[in-house]
Scaffold this active site. Structure first.
Site, PDB file in Angstrom:
ATOM      1  N   LYS A 146       5.354  -8.492 -38.233  1.00  0.00           N
ATOM      2  CA  LYS A 146       5.532  -9.948 -38.148  1.00  0.00           C
ATOM      3  C   LYS A 146       4.714 -10.556 -37.010  1.00  0.00           C
ATOM      4  O   LYS A 146       4.599 -11.783 -36.909  1.00  0.00           O
ATOM      5  CB  LYS A 146       7.024 -10.302 -37.980  1.00  0.00           C
ATOM      6  CG  LYS A 146       7.790 -10.170 -39.283  1.00  0.00           C
ATOM      7  CD  LYS A 146       9.206 -10.683 -39.164  1.00  0.00           C
ATOM      8  CE  LYS A 146       9.928 -10.533 -40.498  1.00  0.00           C
ATOM      9  NZ  LYS A 146      11.364 -10.811 -40.380  1.00  0.00           N
ATOM     10  N   HIS A 193       4.007  -8.865 -43.925  1.00  0.00           N
ATOM     11  CA  HIS A 193       4.360  -8.202 -42.656  1.00  0.00           C
ATOM     12  C   HIS A 193       4.646  -6.705 -42.839  1.00  0.00           C
ATOM     13  O   HIS A 193       4.412  -5.905 -41.935  1.00  0.00           O
ATOM     14  CB  HIS A 193       5.555  -8.897 -41.984  1.00  0.00           C
ATOM     15  CG  HIS A 193       6.877  -8.528 -42.566  1.00  0.00           C
ATOM     16  ND1 HIS A 193       7.429  -9.178 -43.635  1.00  0.00           N
ATOM     17  CD2 HIS A 193       7.762  -7.549 -42.237  1.00  0.00           C
ATOM     18  CE1 HIS A 193       8.600  -8.636 -43.929  1.00  0.00           C
ATOM     19  NE2 HIS A 193       8.819  -7.646 -43.096  1.00  0.00           N
ATOM     20  N   HIS A 206      10.557  -1.758 -37.362  1.00  0.00           N
ATOM     21  CA  HIS A 206      10.244  -1.948 -38.790  1.00  0.00           C
ATOM     22  C   HIS A 206       9.528  -3.267 -39.076  1.00  0.00           C
ATOM     23  O   HIS A 206       8.687  -3.354 -39.955  1.00  0.00           O
ATOM     24  CB  HIS A 206      11.512  -1.833 -39.645  1.00  0.00           C
ATOM     25  CG  HIS A 206      12.434  -3.009 -39.586  1.00  0.00           C
ATOM     26  ND1 HIS A 206      13.254  -3.255 -38.508  1.00  0.00           N
ATOM     27  CD2 HIS A 206      12.659  -4.028 -40.458  1.00  0.00           C
ATOM     28  CE1 HIS A 206      13.944  -4.355 -38.732  1.00  0.00           C
ATOM     29  NE2 HIS A 206      13.609  -4.843 -39.909  1.00  0.00           N
ATOM     30  N   ASP A 207       9.852  -4.322 -38.328  1.00  0.00           N
ATOM     31  CA  ASP A 207       9.244  -5.632 -38.592  1.00  0.00           C
ATOM     32  C   ASP A 207       8.096  -5.951 -37.633  1.00  0.00           C
ATOM     33  O   ASP A 207       7.737  -7.118 -37.466  1.00  0.00           O
ATOM     34  CB  ASP A 207      10.309  -6.737 -38.471  1.00  0.00           C
ATOM     35  CG  ASP A 207      11.047  -6.958 -39.791  1.00  0.00           C
ATOM     36  OD1 ASP A 207      10.474  -6.628 -40.849  1.00  0.00           O
ATOM     37  OD2 ASP A 207      12.183  -7.461 -39.757  1.00  0.00           O
ATOM     38  N   HIS A 214      10.605  -0.729 -45.717  1.00  0.00           N
ATOM     39  CA  HIS A 214      11.988  -1.227 -45.708  1.00  0.00           C
ATOM     40  C   HIS A 214      12.254  -2.328 -46.736  1.00  0.00           C
ATOM     41  O   HIS A 214      13.401  -2.698 -46.951  1.00  0.00           O
ATOM     42  CB  HIS A 214      12.384  -1.701 -44.304  1.00  0.00           C
ATOM     43  CG  HIS A 214      11.589  -2.860 -43.790  1.00  0.00           C
ATOM     44  ND1 HIS A 214      10.357  -2.711 -43.194  1.00  0.00           N
ATOM     45  CD2 HIS A 214      11.836  -4.187 -43.772  1.00  0.00           C
ATOM     46  CE1 HIS A 214       9.895  -3.892 -42.836  1.00  0.00           C
ATOM     47  NE2 HIS A 214      10.770  -4.816 -43.181  1.00  0.00           N
ATOM     48  N   HIS A 215      11.192  -2.851 -47.381  1.00  0.00           N
ATOM     49  CA  HIS A 215      11.416  -3.841 -48.450  1.00  0.00           C
ATOM     50  C   HIS A 215      11.174  -3.254 -49.836  1.00  0.00           C
ATOM     51  O   HIS A 215      11.152  -3.994 -50.821  1.00  0.00           O
ATOM     52  CB  HIS A 215      10.505  -5.064 -48.247  1.00  0.00           C
ATOM     53  CG  HIS A 215      10.916  -5.917 -47.085  1.00  0.00           C
ATOM     54  ND1 HIS A 215      12.103  -6.623 -47.046  1.00  0.00           N
ATOM     55  CD2 HIS A 215      10.297  -6.161 -45.893  1.00  0.00           C
ATOM     56  CE1 HIS A 215      12.193  -7.261 -45.886  1.00  0.00           C
ATOM     57  NE2 HIS A 215      11.116  -6.992 -45.168  1.00  0.00           N
TER      58      HIS A 215
HETATM   59 FE   LIG Z   1      13.764  -6.765 -41.068  1.00  0.00          FE
HETATM   60 FE   LIG Z   2      10.881  -6.976 -42.956  1.00  0.00          FE
END
Ligand SMILES: [Fe+2]
Ligand SMILES: [Fe+2]
Length: 382
Positions: free
Chosen positions: A249, A274, A245-246, A301-302
């Site tokens: 980044k 990100h 998910h990240d 996810h945010h």
């Molecule tokens: Fe995360």
């Molecule tokens: Fe995140």
């Protein structure tokens, strides 16, 4: 002799080569249909045995697979007459009738096992079942090594005939193809899984203060999904989405990622990018059908149900259960994990904040499922 056996024999006696061909063709179509779509080894082997036993009006069948590490042939066989109770049977790869067929690659049709010097009475003793008729055939196709041996059994002597043996040989090729496909599929899944795990580990390693964040989000997301009663395929997709998910980044400057204090508004705006990067990166991967929409699930996810999240500001209608789960898992882990500039929040405080965000921003069912998974509030009393 049982009625269906008598009927079958009569049919064989009266049959012409054409009738045999038809019967073979019919059986092959049934076997291909039954086995062609099963890719899971755990389901494939029982399906093979059921189909083979049914095709030959046998008592039972066993599929011995070669274990090259131990040079043994291994099968799950029924105990006694109870097909539900199984035991693992391991035989040296050069012993007994099964070992002989494995070594020579030549099938055996045995009218009466008691008269065969290779018959292993100890196996009959171990399983509590005594076969008298037996067909044993190597399982392989093309130039590949023999994968194993299929054995078809009946308690009456002289139950199987040459025509049965011919059909079993043809079915064994289909079994070998199905096994190879399933093994290849499992190997691909393992490769994909290890790639995803390595990718997320590399990502987490960029920022030592958030180490194993992706892995933890994956575990939490699966736990929430489990308590919501979601099926295995969705849980598996949640695991992969959590691990990746990240991934966006990768595009976040290290100075921001590793800043040992709270981010200022400009830095936070850069950090927020990100999520959109995750979508860009993951959209370029050609995922298998079962991971369809994974790029979108992972990158939302945010997002919040009231539209106050990012990167798109989607509202509830556009956020499916998987994105809602990931949002809850991510926010809970982000709050409770230690950072360079602060300790992680205690569970109770994190849930106070999460409760304040529910249900207008976070999904109430997902939050309840997370509490169930973590044993909250019982966890506090422990
Ligand atoms: Fe995360
Ligand atoms: Fe995140």
């Amino acid at each position: 002799m049982r009625e269906h056996d008598f009927g079958r024999r009569l049919t064989q006696e009266l049959s012409t080569p054409q009738t045999d061909s038809q019967r073979h063709l019919e059986a092959m179509v049934q076997v291909s249909r039954a086995l062609g779509t099963i890719m899971d080894m755990g389901q494939l082997i029982p399906a093979i045995l059921k189909q083979v036993t049914h095709t030959f009006c046998a008592d039972r069948s066993s599929l011995f697979l070669y274990d090259s590490e131990n040079d043994q042939l291994c099968a799950q066989v029924a105990e006694g007459l109870d097909e539900q109770r199984t035991m693992e049977l391991r035989l040296p790869a050069d012993q007994g009738i099964v070992g002989q067929v494995f070594q020579t690659h030549e099938n055996r049709l045995i009218a009466d096992t008691w008269k065969d010097p290779h018959f292993a009475k100890r196996v009959a003793k171990a399983t509590g079942y005594v076969p008298r008729s037996m067909m044993v055939c190597p399982v392989f196709h093309g130039i590949h090594n023999v994968t194993g041996v299929i054995q078809v059994l009946h308690s009456d002597s002289d139950h199987f005939h040459e025509t049965d043996m011919g059909l079993l040989e043809a079915i064994a090729v289909q079994i070998a193809i199905s096994l190879e496909n399933a093994q290849l599929y499992e190997k691909q899944k393992r490769q994909f899984s290890s790639f995803v795990r390595a990718f997320s580990t590399a990502l987490d390693a960029r920022d030592p203060s958030t180490q194993e964040h992706s892995l933890n989000v994956a575990n939490l997301a699966q736990g929430i999904g489990y308590h919501l009663g979601l099926d295995f395929h969705v849980l598996d997709r949640l695991r992969v989405a959590g691990l990746l998910h990240d991934v966006g980044k990768i595009g976040t400057p290290e100075a921001i990622l590793k800043k040992p204090s709270k981010l200022d508004p400009d830095e936070f705006a850069i950090m927020k990018e990100h999520a959109a990067y995750s979508l860009q990166i993951l959209s370029q991967i050609e995922f298998a059908d079962e991971y369809k929409d994974l790029a979108m699930i992972a990158s939302l996810h945010h997002e919040k149900l009231d539209g106050s999240g990012y990167p798109f500001g989607h509202t509830a209608d556009a956020l499916n259960i998987e994105t809602r789960i990931l949002a809850v898992a991510d926010i809970y882990h982000a709050m409770t994990q230690d950072r360079v500039y602060r300790n992680g929040m205690p569970m109770a405080k994190a849930f106070d904040i999460i409760n304040d965000m529910t249900p207008h921003q976070l999904d109430g069912d997902c939050v309840r499922a997370l509490k169930q998974f973590l044993g909250y509030p019982n966890q506090l009393a422990a």
